[in-house]
Write a protein that holds these residues in place. Structure first.
Motif, PDB file in Angstrom:
ATOM      1  N   ASN A 127     -63.437 -14.735 -16.735  1.00 42.92           N
ATOM      2  CA  ASN A 127     -63.447 -14.607 -15.502  1.00 42.92           C
ATOM      3  C   ASN A 127     -61.984 -15.071 -14.606  1.00 42.92           C
ATOM      4  O   ASN A 127     -61.356 -14.277 -13.824  1.00 42.92           O
ATOM      5  N   ASP A 160     -59.504 -12.273 -15.394  1.00 45.20           N
ATOM      6  CA  ASP A 160     -59.869 -10.776 -14.586  1.00 45.20           C
ATOM      7  C   ASP A 160     -59.236 -11.094 -13.268  1.00 45.20           C
ATOM      8  O   ASP A 160     -58.879 -10.351 -12.480  1.00 45.20           O
ATOM      9  N   ALA A 161     -58.905 -12.546 -12.587  1.00 40.72           N
ATOM     10  CA  ALA A 161     -58.439 -12.860 -11.338  1.00 40.72           C
ATOM     11  C   ALA A 161     -57.141 -12.508 -11.003  1.00 40.72           C
ATOM     12  O   ALA A 161     -56.309 -12.543 -11.952  1.00 40.72           O
ATOM     13  N   LEU A 209     -58.380 -18.870  -9.631  1.00 40.34           N
ATOM     14  CA  LEU A 209     -59.554 -18.683  -8.699  1.00 40.34           C
ATOM     15  C   LEU A 209     -59.870 -19.935  -8.085  1.00 40.34           C
ATOM     16  O   LEU A 209     -59.795 -21.146  -8.850  1.00 40.34           O
ATOM     17  N   ASP A 220     -65.128 -20.220  -5.657  1.00 40.26           N
ATOM     18  CA  ASP A 220     -65.307 -18.862  -5.957  1.00 40.26           C
ATOM     19  C   ASP A 220     -65.930 -18.478  -7.622  1.00 40.26           C
ATOM     20  O   ASP A 220     -66.670 -17.584  -7.862  1.00 40.26           O
ATOM     21  N   LEU A 221     -65.250 -19.323  -8.288  1.00 40.31           N
ATOM     22  CA  LEU A 221     -65.599 -19.317  -9.652  1.00 40.31           C
ATOM     23  C   LEU A 221     -66.974 -19.552 -10.161  1.00 40.31           C
ATOM     24  O   LEU A 221     -67.532 -19.239 -10.760  1.00 40.31           O
ATOM     25  N   THR A 280     -68.972 -16.689  -8.835  1.00 40.63           N
ATOM     26  CA  THR A 280     -69.051 -15.635 -10.142  1.00 40.63           C
ATOM     27  C   THR A 280     -69.763 -16.040 -11.282  1.00 40.63           C
ATOM     28  O   THR A 280     -70.451 -14.996 -11.656  1.00 40.63           O
ATOM     29  N   ALA A 330     -59.765 -16.688  -1.030  1.00 35.99           N
ATOM     30  CA  ALA A 330     -58.691 -17.153  -2.122  1.00 35.99           C
ATOM     31  C   ALA A 330     -57.546 -17.969  -1.407  1.00 35.99           C
ATOM     32  O   ALA A 330     -57.319 -17.816  -0.154  1.00 35.99           O
TER      33      ALA A 330
END
Length: 179
Positions: free
Chosen positions: A48, A51-52, A57, A61-62, A65, A177
């Motif tokens: 993940n 991909d950020a 991140l 937020d992580l 996700t 973010a």
């Protein structure tokens, strides 16, 4: 209140789901332990972050996700940080938050491990399904996830893992973010 027992068809479907998910998670964990010495959760953190934007991140937020509690994420990131695969940075605009950043070493581990992981996922799941079944699987689990995480108006799901707070912290709605 009357209990709504599962029908025989629902009971078979439920038990098949449980068996399959346990076996799939076991196969994926065994492959990742063998290839990278880490469980699936740790690999998911790395994937993940890769991909950020800028491979970083905010921890909250992580957690969202990954659909896990913040404390479970903190444990995983601490372990990955100890191995040099992730580092944490302070969030400049929110002093209560921190940012997880995928290191170059973490990216190298991910790149080395990803082919075996993808092959395991393909062999244990997708090679056993028709293209039509893949579409059905996506539709089924997208609907289940929406209902459980409160994405539909009727669910009212407030107690999803990443929204749980310890008793010492209050609610907040920070921007998505940090920069």
């Amino acid at each position: 209140m009357t209990t709504r027992w599962l029908s025989p068809e629902e009971q078979r479907a439920w038990r098949a789901y449980l068996a399959a998910t346990h076996l799939l998670e076991d196969a994926i964990d065994r492959q990742l332990q063998q290839d990278a010495g880490m469980p699936h959760l740790f690999y998911s953190v790395l994937a993940n972050l890769s991909d950020a934007p800028d491979r970083r991140l905010r921890m909250t937020d992580l957690a969202e996700t990954l659909k896990i509690t913040r404390s479970r994420l903190t444990y995983a990131v601490t372990r990955l940080e100890r191995d040099g695969l992730v580092r944490r940075e302070d969030c400049r605009w929110d002093k209560r938050s921190s940012i997880a950043v995928l290191t170059d070493e973490g990216m190298a581990v991910l790149e080395r491990t990803a082919p075996g992981h993808v092959e395991t996922v393909r062999a244990t799941l997708f090679d056993r399904l028709t293209p039509e079944q893949v579409g059905q699987l996506e539709a089924i689990f997208t609907g289940v996830a929406r209902g459980l995480q409160g994405d539909d108006a009727e669910s009212g799901a407030e107690d999803v893992p990443w929204r749980r707070r310890s008793s010492c912290s209050g609610p907040s709605t920070p921007p998505p973010a940090c920069s």
